[in-house]
Write an enzyme that holds these catalytic residues in place. Structure first.
Site, PDB file in Angstrom:
ATOM      1  N   CYS A  30       0.844  -1.202   0.000  1.00 29.77           N
ATOM      2  CA  CYS A  30       0.000   0.000   0.000  1.00 29.77           C
ATOM      3  C   CYS A  30       0.875   1.246   0.000  1.00 29.77           C
ATOM      4  O   CYS A  30       2.014   1.215   0.464  1.00 29.77           O
ATOM      5  CB  CYS A  30      -0.864   0.027   1.247  1.00 29.77           C
ATOM      6  SG  CYS A  30      -1.818  -1.478   1.440  1.00 29.77           S
ATOM      7  N   TYR A 169      -5.438 -13.243  -4.701  1.00 33.87           N
ATOM      8  CA  TYR A 169      -4.802 -12.871  -3.429  1.00 33.87           C
ATOM      9  C   TYR A 169      -5.532 -13.547  -2.272  1.00 33.87           C
ATOM     10  O   TYR A 169      -6.736 -13.353  -2.092  1.00 33.87           O
ATOM     11  CB  TYR A 169      -4.845 -11.342  -3.337  1.00 33.87           C
ATOM     12  CG  TYR A 169      -4.419 -10.674  -2.061  1.00 33.87           C
ATOM     13  CD1 TYR A 169      -3.494 -11.220  -1.182  1.00 33.87           C
ATOM     14  CD2 TYR A 169      -4.930  -9.406  -1.753  1.00 33.87           C
ATOM     15  CE1 TYR A 169      -3.108 -10.542  -0.027  1.00 33.87           C
ATOM     16  CE2 TYR A 169      -4.545  -8.722  -0.613  1.00 33.87           C
ATOM     17  CZ  TYR A 169      -3.635  -9.301   0.250  1.00 33.87           C
ATOM     18  OH  TYR A 169      -3.264  -8.620   1.387  1.00 33.87           O
ATOM     19  N   HIS A 172      -2.932 -12.163   4.470  1.00 35.38           N
ATOM     20  CA  HIS A 172      -3.083 -11.092   5.460  1.00 35.38           C
ATOM     21  C   HIS A 172      -4.372 -11.155   6.268  1.00 35.38           C
ATOM     22  O   HIS A 172      -4.722 -10.204   6.955  1.00 35.38           O
ATOM     23  CB  HIS A 172      -2.940  -9.712   4.778  1.00 35.38           C
ATOM     24  CG  HIS A 172      -1.557  -9.484   4.244  1.00 35.38           C
ATOM     25  ND1 HIS A 172      -1.311  -9.189   2.919  1.00 35.38           N
ATOM     26  CD2 HIS A 172      -0.345  -9.539   4.838  1.00 35.38           C
ATOM     27  CE1 HIS A 172       0.009  -9.066   2.744  1.00 35.38           C
ATOM     28  NE2 HIS A 172       0.604  -9.279   3.899  1.00 35.38           N
ATOM     29  N   ASP A 265       3.552 -10.697   8.814  1.00 41.98           N
ATOM     30  CA  ASP A 265       4.235 -10.541   7.530  1.00 41.98           C
ATOM     31  C   ASP A 265       5.205  -9.360   7.594  1.00 41.98           C
ATOM     32  O   ASP A 265       6.347  -9.456   7.158  1.00 41.98           O
ATOM     33  CB  ASP A 265       3.183 -10.333   6.432  1.00 41.98           C
ATOM     34  CG  ASP A 265       3.793 -10.289   5.042  1.00 41.98           C
ATOM     35  OD1 ASP A 265       4.871 -10.877   4.849  1.00 41.98           O
ATOM     36  OD2 ASP A 265       3.185  -9.669   4.155  1.00 41.98           O
TER      37      ASP A 265
END
Ligand code: ADP
Ligand code: SF4
Length: 689
Positions: A30, A169, A172, A265
């Site tokens: 991001c 995806y 997360h 992560d």
């Protein structure tokens, strides 16, 4: 010339129908810019491509209004109207010969849909991630069919926007596909629930359909969190994680493997000092799939990269944070300038900017996020103007950065610091528990400054106005920093707190200077609510001290939620035996301890202790600047430039101090017409209809 030792890092890698020009892969991350600031986002990505990253991805990109992350400005491909903004990015990345990747996402119950007000979708009826009292609804078969169609259409649009690599995806804990996979989120009894093959069904369908739709010209990547790092309580790399990899092995052209959730992560150096920490979870994936693999885990050192490739752990060196800290990392390795690499310090200020919904920023790299709006380039800066010399007083992060950039511009720079070792707060804070890696901010700049013939660096040189006058340098930058207050002034108390002189009252500066609190429990009062209170509690507890941490906040170190650390901070302090008292405001300091009252009107209570450590706010050190500014002195010395920078101008994060020093060096004698001289450009929404 490429050092032949690292030649392997520059080999091309075939990924399905496309070929990455080298092994440097900026994984999706991001930027806090996304669909709201597409030009800025494109410029940030383009700098990475220019710096040698062979693949540059954007960030999670919403495929439909039912995955609306507002107010967080992520990527968006809801319909064809979103294509041109993304085309700006792919064109900019392609211009430097890199491939562009897009991380398509449906966020399921992670998207609160606050902007679109669309229903929130999930495998099962459930609460949503955001702190907002509404729930997600269980998707029926029609919803699943719709979702597949939305993903297919978004893949088509992504190709039209010029992307070479298109993601499915599942990571997360922020994505619908992963929610379907994990029993924690999925209690369905139909063909999308129950056994693993059923829970993976949706992901399989999306992979197959993306390939069908765009796989002839675009590579299909799969970002998969192979381990939740919850032990037997979650998906584990050697259990279901491996089974998923084996089930889907052939479907993607590229496996982008990491761990979840985001706090694992992107773990900070404070809690995981070891770079390359994810390798143990994913080193087997390449063998299990036979497909190219990209992995992450703060991979910034070329020898570590090489060993990851040589050992067959991964084919492509993935990076988010190392590419933010140094967009030119690949170019520096290629050109044998390894000692110039600005290593990520693992502080997660970049993550915090996304959590604050503001453009990306970085402690190590002050140009990050400023490429378009201020025209800052990490490797280029305008040559000097007419002046010859500059003096920088204070060698903390602001002074070091300012001096380094002025020197790069060609000025003769004198840098003076009162301390024995230059580095200011960076060096001092790096001495506290968990923060050792922060030293890199000073090390990187000192290394640079020491190579330069046009820099004179004086340590143990506290300057007063008369000494500055004696130096006779007409351009002066004052970076004298800030000191923690002892009087309790902070968020809760705007006036000094009443204190009995019999009690020892310490500040964080005292501890960083090596002061040892007198015998008895240390009571830390944290009214700053940043990281410092929790760090000091940890530091003193590790030193064997009995510590009580009192704060008006409902949790310990609340700001560290922004850096994804708060949970670990609080757990760590509890494990260390630190007594935590939340929701308490300091009333006064007495001879034997402190008295506090409840933040919500609860009665006063006493806390006996041997010393009080105040973490409340900081006072700017402006004495030298004020003396120099006095009209008479200024005239006498012939000062043409006098700038207060860094914490002395505005106490903040180390990242803010670095940025302030950088900004001052750029603005000095800047062409008034240049974008660098303007505050910054804004992306104004065009009123087209
Ligand atoms: P910043 O974060 O703004 O860079 P720091 O507090 O880290 O600020 O650093 C300020 C530095 O300035 C410290 O190293 C301190 O020793 C030094 N300093 C403060 N006053 C003077 C002075 N009068 N002369 C020289 N150095 C000074
Ligand atoms: Fe690394 Fe910190 Fe920069 Fe993020 S902000 S890239 S963690 S140095």
């Amino acid at each position: 010339m490429t050092d032949s030792k690292y030649a392997r890092l520059f080999e091309p890698v075939r990924i399905g129908p496309v070929t990455a020009p080298n092994r440097f892969y900026q994984v999706p991350h991001c930027t806090g810019m996304g669909h709201l600031r597409p030009r800025a986002d494109a410029a940030t990505r383009a700098i990475k491509a220019e710096g040698g990253w062979g693949v540059v991805c954007n960030q999670e990109t919403e495929i439909h209004p039912t995955s609306d992350l507002t107010p967080f400005p992520e990527g968006r491909l809801w319909d064809a109207a979103d294509i041109p903004a993304l085309r700006v990015m792919t064109d900019a990345v392609h211009a430097h010969g890199a491939l562009a990747g897009v991380e398509l996402v449906h966020n399921g119950a992670h998207a609160a849909n606050l902007g679109s007000r669309a229903p929130v979708l999930a495998p099962s009826d459930t609460v949503i991630d955001a702190l907002y009292p509404k729930q997600a609804r269980r998707m029926d078969k029609a919803d699943i069919r719709d979702l597949r169609a939305w993903h297919r259409a978004a893949a088509r649009r992504a190709r039209e926007a010029g992307f070479d690599i298109i993601y499915v995806y599942a990571g997360h804990e922020m994505t619908l596909t992963q929610h379907f996979m994990l029993p924690k989120f999925n209690d369905r009894t139909d063909e999308y629930g129950g056994g693993l093959a059923n829970r993976v069904r949706l992901t399989r369908e999306l992979l197959e359909e993306t390939r069908e739709e765009v796989g002839d010209t675009c590579a299909v990547a799969f970002r998969f969190a192979v381990d939740q790092m919850l032990g037997a309580g979650g998906m584990q790399a050697q259990e279901e994680g491996r089974e998923v990899v084996e089930m889907l092995a052939d479907l993607p052209d590229l496996w982008d493997v990491n761990v979840s959730d985001w706090a694992n992560d992107s773990i900070t150096t404070r809690f995981e000092p070891q770079d390359g920490y994810q390798a143990e979870y994913m080193s087997w994936v390449r063998q299990a799939t036979g497909k190219p693999v990209v992995g992450v885990g703060r991979l910034a050192q070329p020898d570590m990269m090489l060993s990851m490739i040589d050992k067959g752990v991964m084919d492509l060196i993935g990076a988010a944070r190392p590419s933010i800290a140094d967009p030119f990392l690949p170019a520096k390795i290629r050109d044998g300038r390894i000692d110039e690499i600005r290593e990520c310090i693992g502080c997660n200020i970049c993550v915090a900017s996304d959590n604050h919904s503001v453009p990306l920023r970085c402690t190590q790299n002050p140009t990050m996020g400023e490429e378009w709006r201020r025209g800052w380039h990490p490797e280029r800066i305008a040559a000097k103007g007419r002046a010859e010399e500059a003096l920088v007083v204070g060698a903390g992060p602001a002074g070091l950065e300012c001096a380094m950039q002025l020197a790069r511009r060609g000025y003769d720079v004198t840098l003076a610091d009162a301390g024995r070792d230059p580095g200011g707060r960076v060096l001092r804070e790096a001495g506290l528990a968990g923060l050792a890696a922060w030293r890199r901010v000073a090390d990187n700049r000192l290394h640079d400054l020491r190579q330069r013939a046009n820099v004179r660096l004086y340590a143990q040189s506290r300057l007063d106005a008369a000494q500055v006058a004696e130096l006779g340098i007409p351009h002066v930058f004052v970076a004298t920093g800030a000191k923690w207050r002892r009087d309790g002034v902070g968020r809760s108390a705007r006036k000094p707190v009443q204190a009995d002189a019999a009690m020892t009252v310490l500040t964080p500066d005292d501890i960083m200077d090596g002061a040892v609190p007198p015998a008895g429990p240390v009571l830390i009062y944290d009214d700053d609510l940043g990281y410092m209170g929790g760090v000091l509690a940890d530091h003193l507890a590790r030193a064997g001290r009995e510590v009580t941490l009192i704060t008006p906040a409902p949790i310990v170190s609340p700001w560290t939620e922004m850096t994804l650390e708060q949970d670990r901070v609080q757990r760590g302090l509890i494990a260390q035996g630190v007594q935590i008292r939340t929701g308490r405001v300091l009333s006064r300091i007495v001879a034997e301890g402190c008295t506090t009252h409840g933040a919500y009107g609860e009665p006063e209570c006493d806390h006996p202790c041997g010393s009080v450590l105040m973490v409340t706010s900081r006072r700017r050190e402006t004495g030298l600047h004020d003396d120099l500014r006095a009209h008479q002195t200024r005239e006498e010395i012939g000062l043409e430039t006098l700038e207060l920078i860094g914490d002395a101008a505005q106490p903040g994060l180390i990242a803010d101090a670095v940025h302030s020093g950088h900004s001052a060096a750029r603005a000095f004698e800047a062409d008034p017409e240049s974008v660098e001289a303007a505050f910054f450009r804004r992306e104004i929404i065009a009123l087209t209809d």
